[in-house]
Design a protein around this motif. Structure first.
Motif, short mmCIF file in Angstrom:
data_model
loop_
_atom_site.label_atom_id
_atom_site.label_comp_id
_atom_site.label_asym_id
_atom_site.label_seq_id
_atom_site.Cartn_x
_atom_site.Cartn_y
_atom_site.Cartn_z
N UNK A 90 -15.41 23.66 134.85
CA UNK A 90 -16.68 22.94 134.81
C UNK A 90 -17.74 23.84 134.20
N UNK A 91 -18.53 23.29 133.30
CA UNK A 91 -19.63 24.02 132.71
C UNK A 91 -20.89 23.18 132.82
N UNK A 92 -22.04 23.85 132.98
CA UNK A 92 -23.26 23.10 133.18
C UNK A 92 -24.47 23.77 132.58
N UNK A 93 -25.48 22.95 132.29
CA UNK A 93 -26.78 23.41 131.84
C UNK A 93 -27.83 22.74 132.72
N UNK A 94 -29.09 22.94 132.38
CA UNK A 94 -30.15 22.29 133.14
C UNK A 94 -30.11 20.78 132.98
N UNK A 95 -29.42 20.28 131.94
CA UNK A 95 -29.39 18.85 131.67
C UNK A 95 -28.14 18.14 132.18
N UNK A 96 -26.98 18.72 131.93
CA UNK A 96 -25.74 18.01 132.27
C UNK A 96 -24.60 18.98 132.53
N UNK A 97 -23.55 18.43 133.19
CA UNK A 97 -22.33 19.19 133.48
C UNK A 97 -21.13 18.43 132.92
N UNK A 98 -20.10 19.20 132.55
CA UNK A 98 -18.84 18.61 132.11
C UNK A 98 -17.72 19.16 132.98
N UNK A 99 -16.96 18.27 133.61
CA UNK A 99 -15.89 18.64 134.53
C UNK A 99 -14.52 18.31 133.95
N UNK A 100 -13.56 19.17 134.22
CA UNK A 100 -12.15 18.90 133.95
C UNK A 100 -11.44 18.95 135.29
N UNK A 101 -10.88 17.80 135.73
CA UNK A 101 -10.29 17.72 137.07
C UNK A 101 -8.83 17.28 136.98
#
Length: 217
Positions: free
Chosen positions: A105-116
């Protein structure tokens, strides 16, 4: 075992971890893993920001955080662990409830992207429904069965398909472009030049197997 994986994105404002870690416009978060402790998920993550002191102060000041522990320093980022002072919020509760493992999972102040990863498609569907019921809006980008053949029905390898999908979802094909080959390469851990070759091969196979499937090649 019929394991499936999924990638989805979510606004940082819609779940507690995203809200807590969004201090600073330049903050970049890379989640390493969650550790289940006493029915909760303790996150470990790398944080890269131009002002680490302000970031740490902001996180520790949040009422939902019991402690923020610095574990390691990299060349330009720091490894932290968070322990919660309150119960899990909607997104993390849904992940735990439906037995989904966060692989990245990577994130910024705006959004996150998850791999589950989960045991089957039913768990992923139930996870989406739970998120919807909890008011957490997620955008699913991909669902895949890792046990399928490495080459899909469009003739692309898995890495080539990943490159095409990433370029599309991150706005490489938009006008004007919203990302660069270098940025896309950084996302998957390769150079921009290598990503360009992977993307070109994937697009070649995709076009050959779709638009030109009935033509002489």
């Amino acid at each position: 075992m019929n394991i499936v994986t999924a990638e989805f994105s979510v606004s940082s404002d819609t779940f507690a971890l995203g809200q807590i870690l969004q201090n600073g416009a330049d903050v970049q978060i890379e989640l390493t893993h969650f550790v289940p402790i006493e029915e909760t998920l303790v996150p470990y993550f790398w944080a890269e920001t131009s002002d680490p002191d302000a970031f740490e102060t902001s996180v520790r000041a949040d009422d939902r955080v019991a402690s923020l522990t610095k574990l390691d320093n990299g060349s330009d980022k720091t490894l932290y662990q968070i322990e919660w002072a309150t119960e899990l919020d909607g997104l993390l509760t849904a992940l735990q409830e439906h037995d989904l493992i966060v692989e990245a999972a990577t994130g910024t102040a705006d959004s996150w992207r998850f791999h589950v990863r989960g045991p089957d498609h039913g768990n992923l569907t139930a996870f989406q429904q739970t998120c919807q019921e909890l008011g957490v809006s997620i955008e699913v980008h991909r669902v895949r069965n890792p046990n399928e053949s490495d080459t899909n029905r469009y003739g692309m390898s898995e890495k080539q398909q990943d490159a095409v999908e990433l370029a599309f979802t991150d706005g490489y094909f938009d006008v004007p472009r919203e990302t660069t080959l270098g940025d896309l390469g950084d996302t998957v851990g390769i150079t921009g030049q290598s990503f360009a070759r992977r993307l070109a091969r994937g697009l070649h196979s995709l076009i050959a197997e779709t638009l030109l499937s009935d033509s002489a090649r």
